[in-house]
Write a protein that holds these residues in place. Structure first.
Motif, PDB file in Angstrom:
ATOM      1  N   GLY A 136      24.796 143.631 -54.353  1.00 22.22           N
ATOM      2  CA  GLY A 136      24.684 142.294 -55.490  1.00 22.22           C
ATOM      3  C   GLY A 136      23.863 141.053 -55.482  1.00 22.22           C
ATOM      4  N   ALA A 137      24.049 140.699 -54.110  1.00 21.28           N
ATOM      5  CA  ALA A 137      23.100 139.405 -53.919  1.00 21.28           C
ATOM      6  C   ALA A 137      21.626 139.796 -53.704  1.00 21.28           C
ATOM      7  N   ALA A 138      21.418 141.058 -53.205  1.00 24.09           N
ATOM      8  CA  ALA A 138      19.687 141.231 -53.302  1.00 24.09           C
ATOM      9  C   ALA A 138      19.558 141.344 -54.698  1.00 24.09           C
ATOM     10  N   SER A 139      19.996 142.003 -55.532  1.00 16.17           N
ATOM     11  CA  SER A 139      19.691 142.369 -57.006  1.00 16.17           C
ATOM     12  C   SER A 139      19.689 140.983 -57.846  1.00 16.17           C
ATOM     13  N   LEU A 140      20.677 140.157 -57.590  1.00 16.17           N
ATOM     14  CA  LEU A 140      20.526 138.915 -58.452  1.00 16.17           C
ATOM     15  C   LEU A 140      19.293 138.132 -58.005  1.00 16.17           C
ATOM     16  N   GLY A 141      19.130 138.191 -56.787  1.00 12.94           N
ATOM     17  CA  GLY A 141      17.647 137.515 -56.232  1.00 12.94           C
ATOM     18  C   GLY A 141      16.455 138.008 -56.886  1.00 12.94           C
ATOM     19  N   SER A 142      16.390 139.185 -57.199  1.00 13.93           N
ATOM     20  CA  SER A 142      15.364 139.705 -57.839  1.00 13.93           C
ATOM     21  C   SER A 142      15.446 139.329 -59.353  1.00 13.93           C
ATOM     22  N   ALA A 143      16.534 139.301 -59.973  1.00 12.37           N
ATOM     23  CA  ALA A 143      16.609 139.049 -61.253  1.00 12.37           C
ATOM     24  C   ALA A 143      16.267 137.611 -61.575  1.00 12.37           C
ATOM     25  N   ILE A 144      16.616 136.796 -60.842  1.00 13.80           N
ATOM     26  CA  ILE A 144      16.360 135.108 -60.846  1.00 13.80           C
ATOM     27  C   ILE A 144      14.764 135.025 -60.535  1.00 13.80           C
ATOM     28  N   ALA A 145      14.218 135.861 -59.804  1.00 15.59           N
ATOM     29  CA  ALA A 145      12.775 135.764 -59.447  1.00 15.59           C
ATOM     30  C   ALA A 145      11.843 136.082 -60.679  1.00 15.59           C
ATOM     31  N   ILE A 146      12.468 137.311 -61.228  1.00 17.02           N
ATOM     32  CA  ILE A 146      11.706 137.380 -62.780  1.00 17.02           C
ATOM     33  C   ILE A 146      12.076 136.583 -63.769  1.00 17.02           C
ATOM     34  N   LYS A 147      13.261 136.024 -63.925  1.00 20.80           N
ATOM     35  CA  LYS A 147      13.493 135.167 -64.904  1.00 20.80           C
ATOM     36  C   LYS A 147      12.562 133.978 -64.813  1.00 20.80           C
ATOM     37  N   GLU A 148      12.281 133.520 -63.390  1.00 20.18           N
ATOM     38  CA  GLU A 148      11.334 132.505 -63.186  1.00 20.18           C
ATOM     39  C   GLU A 148      10.078 132.710 -63.760  1.00 20.18           C
ATOM     40  N   LEU A 149       9.470 133.869 -63.448  1.00 21.56           N
ATOM     41  CA  LEU A 149       8.299 134.282 -64.100  1.00 21.56           C
ATOM     42  C   LEU A 149       8.211 134.263 -65.681  1.00 21.56           C
ATOM     43  N   ILE A 150       9.208 134.842 -66.114  1.00 20.53           N
ATOM     44  CA  ILE A 150       9.348 134.793 -67.597  1.00 20.53           C
ATOM     45  C   ILE A 150       9.194 133.275 -68.207  1.00 20.53           C
ATOM     46  N   ALA A 151      10.226 132.663 -67.778  1.00 20.97           N
ATOM     47  CA  ALA A 151      10.418 131.126 -67.955  1.00 20.97           C
ATOM     48  C   ALA A 151       8.832 130.449 -68.138  1.00 20.97           C
ATOM     49  N   ASP A 152       8.181 130.859 -66.948  1.00 16.51           N
ATOM     50  CA  ASP A 152       6.839 130.253 -66.650  1.00 16.51           C
ATOM     51  C   ASP A 152       5.629 130.847 -67.776  1.00 16.51           C
ATOM     52  N   GLY A 153       6.185 131.707 -68.317  1.00 17.72           N
ATOM     53  CA  GLY A 153       5.257 132.368 -69.245  1.00 17.72           C
ATOM     54  C   GLY A 153       4.061 133.121 -68.448  1.00 17.72           C
ATOM     55  N   LYS A 154       4.453 133.805 -67.471  1.00 18.58           N
ATOM     56  CA  LYS A 154       3.458 134.625 -66.671  1.00 18.58           C
ATOM     57  C   LYS A 154       3.825 136.092 -67.138  1.00 18.58           C
ATOM     58  N   ILE A 155       4.959 136.504 -67.471  1.00 16.67           N
ATOM     59  CA  ILE A 155       5.107 137.856 -67.939  1.00 16.67           C
ATOM     60  C   ILE A 155       6.161 137.670 -69.117  1.00 16.67           C
ATOM     61  N   THR A 436       8.398 145.370 -57.828  1.00 15.18           N
ATOM     62  CA  THR A 436       8.624 146.583 -58.778  1.00 15.18           C
ATOM     63  C   THR A 436       8.603 146.317 -60.126  1.00 15.18           C
ATOM     64  N   MET A 437       9.591 145.271 -60.392  1.00 14.75           N
ATOM     65  CA  MET A 437       9.782 144.972 -61.740  1.00 14.75           C
ATOM     66  C   MET A 437       8.447 144.343 -62.318  1.00 14.75           C
ATOM     67  N   VAL A 438       7.898 143.572 -61.326  1.00 18.10           N
ATOM     68  CA  VAL A 438       6.538 143.001 -61.772  1.00 18.10           C
ATOM     69  C   VAL A 438       5.446 143.893 -62.448  1.00 18.10           C
ATOM     70  N   ASP A 439       5.422 145.103 -61.716  1.00 15.56           N
ATOM     71  CA  ASP A 439       4.729 146.178 -62.101  1.00 15.56           C
ATOM     72  C   ASP A 439       4.797 146.566 -63.568  1.00 15.56           C
ATOM     73  N   LEU A 440       6.114 146.668 -63.673  1.00 12.55           N
ATOM     74  CA  LEU A 440       6.598 147.352 -65.268  1.00 12.55           C
ATOM     75  C   LEU A 440       6.324 146.354 -66.140  1.00 12.55           C
ATOM     76  N   PHE A 441       6.791 144.984 -65.831  1.00 18.83           N
ATOM     77  CA  PHE A 441       6.547 143.992 -66.822  1.00 18.83           C
ATOM     78  C   PHE A 441       5.086 143.778 -67.249  1.00 18.83           C
TER      79      PHE A 441
END
Length: 476
Positions: A136-155, A436-441
């Protein structure tokens, strides 16, 4: 400083620059984010490790994850699918919607200190013998990292973390699937702690769990046993039937049982008995006929013992529907990250674990496995990720958190999961999934390719959840 040493330094710097260039800015950003959150992710993992809560009782563990998700700007919805410890944490809007799974339940009786010999923290207490504290901890870390990219307008798009309880016993994801929690998702990402690093393109085993109860008539076991009808006799006849039947099932199939009540005292003909039965096979279509036959045998046992019986479905899960297109994306990111490195102390800890469990003392294996061929009939275990994979394309990952050949569901995994070996694997998994999520986004064509393979592999199969009624909250 000699010339050869300077040359080696130059080569190492050049390779590091080349890898950095190949990784790309958004992938570098998620790696940086996970490093930024690293100490908190380790804190979360260690907290869940110490709490060690079992199926549907993970209230504090779920809240540790949910609170950190909220703190980092994700919208949290608790108690989804009528399960108090299940939740979602989302951020963003529109397509694609990429989800990621987070488990956090422990196993009974596996309490262990962070020591390489068996030594429980609390006698008889649960422990994370499958590494779900890290999951759970690793997956949440990934989700937060992607959230920050979305918030910054990168994806652009939506990231959706799903806190999924009770994987070890009742398979809560089945009820979560029925509640429609993946209906809007394009691709799902998952991982599991392991003893090696690989993009996992193997299936698991489908299974079904059910309870058989026998009801007889109590009597004095010596004075008038002829007035009794033994529920325990029925149970023994039933298990005998199961054991004779094992010879006549497919070699890929498995039948397990656990006697939960065989009577209370020796001088009473027992009027009640209870057994938990599980049937497995790599193919659901093979597993179901075996299940039907094992159910019939309960009736036979009841007839022979002259008692009544009742069968109650607990839940059943599908085998995992593999997605090799997704595995190829994950594989590329593993190769970009490279292997995990361990200190001399960590290697010694791993070898001590191997010595204590009777395995060759070879230490840790963090090499990147090549993408393997998908086996038609894999061995191993089962997971309710399978039900998710029949409803949305799933990309799966295994990452080293314990030494090679470590017995799973054992104290040895608990020991590693609470110290730096587990921490390193957790952080590594978080980075690989986020990349991997970055690739998909970034690339809709990759999403389309993954979805097309999912459609082709699923074919005409209609998913049917193997549950009957609400989740068995409070049944532990």
């Amino acid at each position: 400083m000699n010339k050869n040493f300077l040359t080696l330094l130059f080569i190492a710097a050049t390779l590091q620059f080349a890898v950095g260039q190949k990784i790309g800015k958004n992938k570098q950003a998620v790696i940086t984010s996970i490093e930024k959150h690293k100490s908190e992710l380790i804190r979360i993992s260690d907290s869940i490790w110490a709490l060690a809560e079992t199926a549907f009782e993970e209230s504090k563990s779920a809240e540790v994850l949910a609170e950190y998700a909220e703190k980092n700007g994700l919208k949290v919805t608790r108690g989804v699918a009528d399960i108090p410890t299940a939740f979602t944490a989302t951020y963003g809007s529109g397509k694609p919607v990429i989800s990621i799974l987070g488990e956090f339940d422990a196993l009974p009786g596996l309490s262990q200190k962070t020591e390489p010999t068996k030594n429980p923290r609390i006698d008889g207490a649960p422990g994370h013998g499958c590494g779900h504290n890290m999951f759970g901890a690793a997956s949440l870390g990934s989700a937060i990292a992607i959230k920050e990219l979305i918030a910054d307008g990168k994806i652009k798009g939506t990231v959706k973390f799903l806190g999924t309880p009770a994987e070890e016993k009742y398979f809560a994801k089945v009820w979560m699937v029925e509640a429609g929690l993946w209906d809007d998702v394009d691709v799902n990402i998952s991982w599991h702690p392991g003893a090696n690093i690989e993009a996992d393109v193997q299936s698991g085993l489908s299974l079904i769990d059910f309870i058989v109860e026998f009801y007889g008539q109590a009597a004095h076991a010596s004075a008038d046993p002829w007035n009794g009808r033994s529920a325990s006799d029925a149970l023994e006849l039933y298990t005998t039937g199961i054991n004779y039947y094992r010879e006549h099932i497919k070699p890929t199939s498995r039948i397990h049982y656990h006697i939960q009540d065989g009577g209370q005292v020796v001088n009473v003909v027992p009027d009640y008995s209870k057994i938990w039965v599980r049937v497995r096979d790599p193919k659901r279509k093979v597993m179901l006929p075996t299940y039907e036959q094992v159910k019939k045998m309960a009736e036979g046992a009841a007839i022979m013992a002259n008692v009544e019986y009742k069968i109650s479905l607990v839940s059943g899960i599908y085998e995992t529907l593999v997605n090799r297109s997704g595995g190829e994306i994950m594989q590329e990111n593993l190769e970009l990250l490279g292997p995990i490195t361990y200190t001399a102390e960590e290697t010694a800890f791993g070898k001590a674990i191997q010595k204590a469990t009777g395995k060759p003392e070879v230490g840790m294996d963090s090499s990147i496995e090549p993408l393997k061929e998908t086996e038609e009939f894999p061995g191993g275990g089962s997971t309710d990720v399978g039900d998710v994979s029949w409803n949305v394309p799933n990309i799966n990952l295994s990452v080293t958190v314990a030494p090679k050949d470590t017995p799973w569901h054992s104290w040895a995994v608990v020991a590693c999961g609470g110290m730096s070996i587990g921490h390193k694997g957790m952080v590594y998994a978080s980075k690989a999934m986020a990349m991997t999520m970055v690739d998909l986004f970034e690339n809709q064509k990759l999403v389309d390719k993954v979805k097309e393979e999912f459609k082709n592999r699923k074919g005409d199969e209609k998913y049917e959840a193997m549950i009957d009624g609400p989740p068995p909250i409070g049944s532990n």
